[in-house]
Design a protein around this motif. Structure first.
Motif, PDB file in Angstrom:
ATOM      1  N   LYS A 178      45.031  39.391  27.442  1.00 36.78           N
ATOM      2  CA  LYS A 178      44.145  38.474  28.147  1.00 36.78           C
ATOM      3  C   LYS A 178      43.266  39.225  29.148  1.00 36.78           C
ATOM      4  N   GLN A 190      40.137  30.349  44.292  1.00 33.83           N
ATOM      5  CA  GLN A 190      39.473  31.341  43.446  1.00 33.83           C
ATOM      6  C   GLN A 190      40.455  31.995  42.481  1.00 33.83           C
ATOM      7  N   TYR A 199      43.044  30.518  41.175  1.00 31.91           N
ATOM      8  CA  TYR A 199      43.256  29.543  40.115  1.00 31.91           C
ATOM      9  C   TYR A 199      42.118  29.580  39.097  1.00 31.91           C
ATOM     10  N   ARG A 200      40.899  29.618  39.577  1.00 29.59           N
ATOM     11  CA  ARG A 200      39.753  29.634  38.663  1.00 29.59           C
ATOM     12  C   ARG A 200      39.731  30.908  37.823  1.00 29.59           C
ATOM     13  N   PHE A 201      40.145  32.034  38.428  1.00 28.07           N
ATOM     14  CA  PHE A 201      40.240  33.291  37.683  1.00 28.07           C
ATOM     15  C   PHE A 201      41.289  33.169  36.569  1.00 28.07           C
ATOM     16  N   ALA A 246      46.027  29.237  33.365  1.00 31.06           N
ATOM     17  CA  ALA A 246      46.049  28.313  34.502  1.00 31.06           C
ATOM     18  C   ALA A 246      47.450  27.780  34.796  1.00 31.06           C
ATOM     19  N   GLU A 263      42.323  30.423  35.209  1.00 32.75           N
ATOM     20  CA  GLU A 263      41.821  29.438  34.242  1.00 32.75           C
ATOM     21  C   GLU A 263      40.872  30.109  33.248  1.00 32.75           C
ATOM     22  N   GLU A 264      40.017  30.979  33.732  1.00 33.38           N
ATOM     23  CA  GLU A 264      39.081  31.697  32.862  1.00 33.38           C
ATOM     24  C   GLU A 264      39.818  32.558  31.841  1.00 33.38           C
ATOM     25  N   LYS A 265      40.992  33.071  32.240  1.00 29.02           N
ATOM     26  CA  LYS A 265      41.773  33.943  31.363  1.00 29.02           C
ATOM     27  C   LYS A 265      42.744  33.161  30.482  1.00 29.02           C
ATOM     28  N   GLY A 266      42.735  31.840  30.585  1.00 30.46           N
ATOM     29  CA  GLY A 266      43.660  31.032  29.793  1.00 30.46           C
ATOM     30  C   GLY A 266      45.077  31.041  30.320  1.00 30.46           C
ATOM     31  N   LYS A 283      42.232  42.614  42.339  1.00 30.78           N
ATOM     32  CA  LYS A 283      41.380  41.451  42.546  1.00 30.78           C
ATOM     33  C   LYS A 283      41.583  40.901  43.952  1.00 30.78           C
TER      34      LYS A 283
END
Length: 292
Positions: A246, A269, A271-273, A280, A275-278, A253
């Motif tokens: 992934k 932020q 969480y959103r990172f 979440a 989420e982008e990587k699948g 980071k």
């Protein structure tokens, strides 16, 4: 909520395991702080209840003369209500396929539910694994008559992703070690320094376990594996390993550090990172709340 009688039983069982298996290659407590909190709770009536479950690993070598190198790892966690509820045990081996591992763990749980409910049962689980686990490995993998080349072709390659939680990650040398060791072991993922600290590494199972072995030997206030993912890549080569990743590399980071020491990250932020990587769903495993 844990009561003191259950806590005392857990401490007694941990002491017994420590005396029976004194060497690290047999018995490893992966979160010493959780044990310290449990003991403090037992010894002090005014103490707050522990904040986390005790996690440990038991390594088992079955008595199989034809397969002297076979080893099984029992990753164990004691729920707060244990032994009123069953322990959380996952048995793994590099020689087990994913379906074999699922079958073994399902049968172990059924055995414990039938024979050990309400009683300390980690030793019983270990004996069951010692007596029965080798039967779940394909005969061609455990037989000594198989040639080295055939055994290599039949070897099950495991891809692993470790989600590591630390109370904090500040030290620059530790942060450098995390990045350097990941690069050395061909692992990808990320490291979020600060408080709390989050590390994810992914790659070959043996390399992930070597990484964890090195990291946990450093001095930490608290560090543990919060979650682990294992995927069987039967006959999979480099392309199959890369397909499972992934993350492309391991990088540090930082998400809008704030706080008095600039050591708290923006979890929104993070969480959103994820989420982008699948990934979440991992956020709730770390922090106990839904991300947004």
């Amino acid at each position: 909520m844990i009561n003191r009688e259950e806590a005392e039983i857990q401490i007694s069982e941990l002491d017994l395991l420590s005396s029976m298996f004194p060497y690290e290659e047999e018995f490893i407590v992966t979160d010493q702080l959780a044990v310290a909190e449990l003991k403090h709770y037992v010894e002090n009536e005014s103490a707050e209840m522990p904040s986390s479950k005790v996690h440990f690993i038991l390594n088992v070598k079955p008595e199989v003369s034809k397969a002297p190198t076979v080893k099984f790892s029992m990753a164990c966690a004691l729920p707060f209500k244990y032994p009123a509820v069953l322990p959380e045990i996952t048995v793994r081996s590099s020689l087990l396929s994913r379906s074999q591992q699922l079958h073994l763990n399902s049968d172990l749980k059924a055995y414990l539910m039938q024979n050990c409910s309400g009683e300390p049962c980690v030793l019983s689980a270990r004996e069951w694994v010692k007596d029965h686990a080798a039967a779940y490995i394909d005969k061609e993998l455990s037989s000594s008559s198989v040639t080295t080349s055939n055994a290599t072709q039949s070897e099950v390659i495991m891809f692993t992703r470790l989600w590591i939680y630390s109370h904090h990650i500040y030290n620059k040398q530790k942060r450098k070690n995390i990045i350097d060791w990941a690069k050395e072991l061909s692992l990808s993922g990320f490291c979020m320094p600060g408080k709390p600290g989050v590390v994810c590494v992914e790659g070959l199972q043996s390399n992930c376990e070597e990484f964890w072995s090195r990291v946990r030997r450093l001095t930490w206030k608290r560090i543990l594996i919060r979650h682990r993912e294992d995927v069987s890549l039967e006959g999979g080569g480099h392309a199959e390993i890369e397909k499972q990743r992934k993350f492309s590399t391991l990088e540090e980071k930082c998400f809008d550090a704030h706080g008095a020491r600039g050591n708290h990250m923006d979890l929104g932020q993070l969480y959103r990172f994820l989420e982008e990587k699948g990934c979440a769903d991992i956020f709730q495993m770390y922090f106990g709340i839904e991300g947004h």
